[in-house]
Design an enzyme around this catalytic site. Structure first.
Site, short mmCIF file in Angstrom:
data_model
loop_
_atom_site.label_atom_id
_atom_site.label_comp_id
_atom_site.label_asym_id
_atom_site.label_seq_id
_atom_site.Cartn_x
_atom_site.Cartn_y
_atom_site.Cartn_z
N LYS A 163 4.08 -4.06 -11.20
CA LYS A 163 3.51 -3.56 -12.44
C LYS A 163 3.70 -2.04 -12.53
O LYS A 163 4.02 -1.49 -13.59
CB LYS A 163 2.02 -3.94 -12.53
CG LYS A 163 1.84 -5.44 -12.76
CD LYS A 163 0.42 -5.94 -12.53
CE LYS A 163 0.38 -7.46 -12.69
NZ LYS A 163 -0.91 -8.06 -12.34
N GLN A 206 -6.82 -6.35 -10.36
CA GLN A 206 -5.99 -7.47 -9.90
C GLN A 206 -6.86 -8.61 -9.37
O GLN A 206 -7.77 -8.39 -8.58
CB GLN A 206 -5.04 -6.96 -8.79
CG GLN A 206 -4.07 -8.00 -8.27
CD GLN A 206 -3.04 -8.43 -9.31
OE1 GLN A 206 -2.44 -7.61 -10.00
NE2 GLN A 206 -2.83 -9.74 -9.43
N ASP A 210 -5.50 -6.17 -19.58
CA ASP A 210 -5.27 -7.59 -19.32
C ASP A 210 -5.75 -8.47 -20.49
O ASP A 210 -5.50 -9.68 -20.49
CB ASP A 210 -6.05 -7.99 -18.06
CG ASP A 210 -5.12 -8.45 -16.95
OD1 ASP A 210 -3.91 -8.56 -17.20
OD2 ASP A 210 -5.62 -8.72 -15.84
#
Ligand code: NAD
Length: 292
Positions: free
Chosen positions: A58, A102, A125
């Site tokens: 990422k 995460q 997200d």
């Protein structure tokens, strides 16, 4: 092998690269205009090697488009309170545009509590309840990345959605539910399937668009696929060291009109949509209208 149809195998990496090039140009223009670059912060609790490799990927993707990224890697023993305090600091930090925690988190930390603690305006997200609620109401700002990736692949391949029957296997909050809502908002008739669905094969056979997100390797057989269907295989499972999708890829050849492979399919699109969310979060925090 089915008959007659030449199945197009989606090159998710190629689509991702095109979209990333576009974002790179957008960021270059912003920086040339005197703005700072967008900034994504990734937070990892623990030292799971797979999670570490995901966050590196990422961050590399951020660098490639000219966005800044930074990381907070916290020990497994970090308490929920300590993680919440870090999120408070990141929420208040004006130099931070996107925050991603995460998953999975250690068992002593509630993922729901953490999802709610991220400022919805920085929710890269797209999983904060406020963003999920806005998605349901049809005025979404930040949306879960994998569903956005699926929709972008359908768009790039010119797949007609309005009036079509879309079948989604899986009803998770990060994939199945949001992708079902997005398909319905583009006027598909959507059937959402799950582990208790009866005659799953029969339901799938009536799908013009089939999204498989169950995490069950090769569950969808060739004869579950309607000839000419668009098959979006989101599932990724590791079997004997290989990544396997939810759809029997070989059996789908000659039946599906298009299919995403388990490598270079939806995966790179998901990361691309994380970049898009970060850029959109940055733009709306600065009062600039997002381009998409
Ligand atoms: P999840 O485990 O949270 O949800 C799975 C869903 O599938 C559940 O709703 C369950 O009811 C349904 N299901 C399970 N077994 C089923 C069966 N036999 N028949 C019908 N439905 C069944 O998983 P998730 O987080 O939504 O992820 C789904 C898959 O997608 C996983 O393989 C995951 O690794 C993959 N994934 C890939 C990406 C990517 O970027 N490529 C991103 C997210 C998830």
């Amino acid at each position: 092998m089915g008959g007659g149809i030449e199945t197009v195998v989606v090159d998710g990496m190629a689509i991702a690269n095109q979209l990333r090039d576009g974002m790179k140009t957008e960021i270059e223009a912003l920086v040339a205009g005197g703005y700072r670059a967008p900034h994504l912060v990734v937070v990892l609790v623990g030292d799971d090697p797979a999670s570490k490799s995901y966050i590196k990927g990422k961050q590399r993707a951020c660098t490639r488009i000219g966005a800044d990224s930074s990381e907070h890697i916290l020990p497994e023993s970090t308490s929920e309170k300590e993680l919440l305090e870090l999120l408070d600091r990141l929420n208040a930090d004006d130099s931070v545009d996107g925050i991603l925690v995460q998953l999975p988190l250690p068992k002593h930390i509630s993922p729901e509590t953490i999802a709610e603690a991220v400022d919805p305006a920085k929710d890269a997200d797209g999983i904060h309840p406020l963003n999920f609620g806005r998605l349901l109401l049809g005025n979404a700002r930040l949306i879960s990345c994998t569903p956005l990736g699926v929709m972008a692949v359908l768009e790039r391949h010119g797949i007609e959605i309005a009036g079509k029957h879309a079948v989604v296997i899986g009803r998770s909050n990060i994939v199945g539910k949001p992708v079902s809502i997005l398909l319905q908002q583009q006027n598909a008739t959507v059937t959402m399937c799950h582990s208790r669905t009866q005659d799953l094969a029969g339901v799938c056979r009536s799908a013009d668009i089939l999204v498989a997100a169950a995490g069950k390797p090769r569950m969808v057989k060739g004869d579950w696929i309607r000839p000419g269907a668009a098959v979006m295989d989101v599932g990724v499972s590791e079997v004997d060291g290989k990544l396997i999708g939810d759809v029997d890829f070989d059996a789908a050849q000659g039946i599906a009109a298009i299919i995403t492979p388990s490598r270079r399919g939806i995966g790179p699109m998901t990361i691309t949509m994380l970049l898009r969310n970060t850029l959109n979060a940055y733009l709306s925090r600065k009062g600039i209208e997002p381009t998409r």
